[in-house]
Design an enzyme around this catalytic site. Sequence first.
Site, PDB file in Angstrom:
ATOM      1  N   GLN A 288       0.689  -1.185   0.113  1.00  0.00           N
ATOM      2  CA  GLN A 288       0.081   0.098  -0.207  1.00  0.00           C
ATOM      3  C   GLN A 288       0.758   1.336   0.012  1.00  0.00           C
ATOM      4  O   GLN A 288       1.869   1.333   0.519  1.00  0.00           O
ATOM      5  CB  GLN A 288      -0.970  -0.077   1.242  1.00  0.00           C
ATOM      6  CG  GLN A 288      -2.010   1.163   1.065  1.00  0.00           C
ATOM      7  CD  GLN A 288      -3.011   0.934   2.289  1.00  0.00           C
ATOM      8  OE1 GLN A 288      -3.228  -0.303   2.556  1.00  0.00           O
ATOM      9  NE2 GLN A 288      -3.987   2.028   2.383  1.00  0.00           N
TER      10      GLN A 288
ATOM     11  N   SER B 255       4.198  -6.094   2.958  1.00  0.00           N
ATOM     12  CA  SER B 255       2.962  -5.960   3.498  1.00  0.00           C
ATOM     13  C   SER B 255       1.883  -6.568   2.590  1.00  0.00           C
ATOM     14  O   SER B 255       2.136  -8.069   2.481  1.00  0.00           O
ATOM     15  CB  SER B 255       2.369  -4.320   3.771  1.00  0.00           C
ATOM     16  OG  SER B 255       1.239  -4.248   4.658  1.00  0.00           O
ATOM     17  N   LEU B 256       0.898  -6.263   1.952  1.00  0.00           N
ATOM     18  CA  LEU B 256       0.083  -6.664   1.203  1.00  0.00           C
ATOM     19  C   LEU B 256       0.642  -7.487   0.114  1.00  0.00           C
ATOM     20  O   LEU B 256       0.024  -8.486  -0.508  1.00  0.00           O
ATOM     21  CB  LEU B 256      -1.139  -5.919   0.500  1.00  0.00           C
ATOM     22  CG  LEU B 256      -0.919  -5.119  -0.504  1.00  0.00           C
ATOM     23  CD1 LEU B 256      -1.362  -5.620  -1.920  1.00  0.00           C
ATOM     24  CD2 LEU B 256      -1.491  -3.644  -0.491  1.00  0.00           C
TER      25      LEU B 256
ATOM     26  N   ARG C 203      -9.018  -7.938   3.986  1.00  0.00           N
ATOM     27  CA  ARG C 203      -7.771  -7.363   5.078  1.00  0.00           C
ATOM     28  C   ARG C 203      -7.884  -5.969   4.800  1.00  0.00           C
ATOM     29  O   ARG C 203      -7.796  -5.183   6.047  1.00  0.00           O
ATOM     30  CB  ARG C 203      -6.736  -7.965   4.016  1.00  0.00           C
ATOM     31  CG  ARG C 203      -5.290  -7.530   4.910  1.00  0.00           C
ATOM     32  CD  ARG C 203      -4.296  -8.079   4.311  1.00  0.00           C
ATOM     33  NE  ARG C 203      -2.848  -7.610   4.926  1.00  0.00           N
ATOM     34  CZ  ARG C 203      -1.933  -6.728   4.596  1.00  0.00           C
ATOM     35  NH1 ARG C 203      -2.334  -5.515   3.765  1.00  0.00           N
ATOM     36  NH2 ARG C 203      -0.964  -6.313   5.373  1.00  0.00           N
TER      37      ARG C 203
ATOM     38  N   HIS D 122       0.359  -2.468  11.207  1.00  0.00           N
ATOM     39  CA  HIS D 122       1.318  -3.412  11.752  1.00  0.00           C
ATOM     40  C   HIS D 122       1.685  -2.754  13.113  1.00  0.00           C
ATOM     41  O   HIS D 122       2.898  -2.551  13.646  1.00  0.00           O
ATOM     42  CB  HIS D 122       2.542  -3.042  10.692  1.00  0.00           C
ATOM     43  CG  HIS D 122       2.265  -3.480   9.108  1.00  0.00           C
ATOM     44  ND1 HIS D 122       2.097  -4.900   9.093  1.00  0.00           N
ATOM     45  CD2 HIS D 122       2.113  -2.991   8.240  1.00  0.00           C
ATOM     46  CE1 HIS D 122       1.853  -4.929   7.965  1.00  0.00           C
ATOM     47  NE2 HIS D 122       1.730  -3.566   7.053  1.00  0.00           N
TER      48      HIS D 122
ATOM     49  N   GLN E 162       1.231 -10.698  10.541  1.00  0.00           N
ATOM     50  CA  GLN E 162       1.801  -9.537   9.900  1.00  0.00           C
ATOM     51  C   GLN E 162       1.022  -8.304  10.027  1.00  0.00           C
ATOM     52  O   GLN E 162       1.661  -7.087  10.113  1.00  0.00           O
ATOM     53  CB  GLN E 162       1.858  -9.822   8.459  1.00  0.00           C
ATOM     54  CG  GLN E 162       2.466  -9.042   7.490  1.00  0.00           C
ATOM     55  CD  GLN E 162       1.733  -8.683   6.013  1.00  0.00           C
ATOM     56  OE1 GLN E 162       0.637  -8.423   5.954  1.00  0.00           O
ATOM     57  NE2 GLN E 162       2.252  -9.378   5.027  1.00  0.00           N
TER      58      GLN E 162
END
Length: 316
Positions: free
Chosen positions: A11, A97-98, A122, A206, A255
């Site tokens: 992102q 991340s994603l 998510r 996070h 995560q």
Amino acid sequence: MTKTAIVFPGQGAQFLGMGRDLAERYPEARAVFERADAALAGDLELSRICFEGPEERVNATDVCQPGILVTSLATLAVLEHHKGLDPASITATAGLSLGEYTALVFAGALAFEDAVRLVRKRGRYMLDASEAEPSGMLSLMGADRPQAEAIAAEASSAGVIAVANLNAPGQVVLSGAVAALDAAEVAAKAAGIRRAIRLVVSGAFHSPLMQPAADRLAADLAAVDVQTPRCPVYSNVTAEPAGSADEIRDLLARQVVSPVRWADSVGAMLAAGTTRFIEPGPNKVLTGLLKKIDRDATGIAVPDVDAVEAFTLAEA
């Protein structure tokens, strides 16, 4: 023999119109977006929003996450069909991340449709958690991990705050409640940190504030089929390859509340002999970080049609 990794953005890489030029020129890219639209039928017309906006929808957490994943995989499909990129020649993969979901699709561990639906959920879960408490993220430019942890510890009396991203040497991100971020800015200035920049995000990604999102996501992950990856997929949580299906599910849920160890992940791939990193997808974020992690490594960003057409196997 040169070892090559594929790395996928997270992102923040999104932009209005991402993937449109590829879909208009290459049927393989268009087919990837059509598959995503079918997977999200009745929920979201992803391709139209990515291509046409409005921009605030493209930037929304629950839209940009599947949008970035699909744009990355559409770019990869074009490289495979038109530029001779052989997935079997790739020795490792990872995503920020994603982007880890994108990496798992590339490695054959997650089905494309499952990944699209998962990152859509998510994003929605993370947005819901963000709305429950005012929060955000703060980038500390020039800080190392011990400095960032010390600043977070000092600011923790004002609210929840944690180290969220270890992106590259001198680029560490804190995540937490607004009051704690305010205190962290003061502490960072006192510690002589070069710059502290508030990121334009909807919440404290996070960090422990995302635990409700992690719990909801874990339930969805439990219902999804996960296969053994065909090549190592480096986890954001451990900076090591994840192996079994259960381990992958567990790491993806963790995560959301854990620091993204991107610099460590790239370092581990470099230590394993990787010297070239291909970044298919919007923008050039990871290629920029690579230059800060290891100046000798080769990064090849493929963010648009022009970059696709310039791409050659001699480079990658």
